[in-house]
Design an enzyme around this catalytic site. Sequence first.
Site, short mmCIF file in Angstrom:
data_model
loop_
_atom_site.label_atom_id
_atom_site.label_comp_id
_atom_site.label_asym_id
_atom_site.label_seq_id
_atom_site.Cartn_x
_atom_site.Cartn_y
_atom_site.Cartn_z
N PHE A 132 0.86 -1.18 0.00
CA PHE A 132 0.00 0.00 0.00
C PHE A 132 0.90 1.23 0.00
CE2 PHE A 132 -2.34 3.54 1.75
CZ PHE A 132 -3.47 3.52 0.95
N ASP A 175 9.50 3.08 1.69
CA ASP A 175 8.29 3.83 2.03
C ASP A 175 8.06 3.73 3.54
OD1 ASP A 175 5.74 4.73 2.55
OD2 ASP A 175 4.82 3.80 0.80
N LYS A 233 2.73 11.48 6.73
CA LYS A 233 1.91 11.29 7.93
C LYS A 233 2.45 12.00 9.16
CE LYS A 233 -0.47 7.13 6.37
NZ LYS A 233 -1.71 7.82 6.00
#
Length: 406
Positions: free
Chosen positions: A146, A231, A260
């Site tokens: 993801f 990531d 984030k």
Amino acid sequence: MNSIVDSRTPSAVADAERWTAHNYHPLPVVISEAQGAWVTDIDGRRFLDFLSGYSALNFGHRHPKLIAAAHAQLDRLTLTSRAFIHDQFAEFCHRLADLTGQELVLPMNTGAEAVETAIKVARKWGYQVKGVPDGQAKIIVAADNFHGRTTTIISFSTDDDARADFGPYTPGFQIVPYGDLTALADAVDDFTVAVLLEPIQGEAGVLVPPDGYLRGVRELCDRRNVLFLADEIQSGLGRTGMTFAVDHEGVRPDMHIMGKALGGGIVPVSAVAASREVLGVLKPGEHGSTFGGNPLSCAVAIEVIKLLETGEFQRRSAELGGLLHEQLRALIGRGVTAVRGRGLWAGVDIDPSIMSGREASEKLMARGMLAKDTHGVTVRLAPPLVIEEDEIRWAVRQLAEVIGAA
């Protein structure tokens, strides 16, 4: 106000459903206030936040230092665009470069933008530095990944919910099983420019790769002149007990991809950090963002980096994460079939004969604890790093009672 009859929540939920596209399936709670690890809904009920905005709230809700930085910057300057340089920009980039051990930083806004940046840079590096023929660059990714939901990113997703009916898809990617070094090595060829991986797969259920996998990826990339793109949007910035998840194997990728928590739960901030050889391939006009690296974002992110520079939050995540995983593992065979994760991050598989992950999340919400399901049976747990020991014990008790293990 706390009775079901007088509650404002059902009508507020209905209004949200009426006026918004149904691209999410949120729990039926309407939050109006928050502080630290706790949130309060419009009816005054308090909930322990065990999701942390999918790791965007690593430092809790409204951390005083982050709020102060935002307030101070709001009184001075919020946006210039990248047409000009502002007085927060250099410090942010310098501190983030130092935190990652890289030389250059390119700031963006969202995690998906950072991943798109990484893809573009890797391809350009492949053509200009490695010498891959134009249009032939290949990036290897892992199944069950993801990395976001842009058209390019979902082109290499194996999740039908994210991918189906959004084609035609962007070519140039090859998918291999996560954690399988042999499959990865077999996939690398002369056209491969990068390997893009989550050091821990979050959306897939907090999947931790086998020991030595990340070191093996690093060695393979070095041997074949391929970039390793990590990531760390969900796994980074203290979540796993170290600054970055790759740090658990002593590995430095060619590019850190961050987002984030970098915005402190206040503003969207993302960035990539890499060497001068890698990020130096970009020239003016080839990539950018009007809001990327804006003064408000930089001011908040500088304070986020300062919090991480102390090491306090990494230590809290490691120590309290040990307690969390110890308590969760005690539930295996008693309504839980598996527990995975690292630091204050866990994927808990609920026995499907008892209930689904969604049902477990709804029952936890009714007890004053917020978590979220993924892939049917898994409940993701990611409390803010400011959480206390007694709150962790309380939360695990709620889960135990929900699944009948208490």
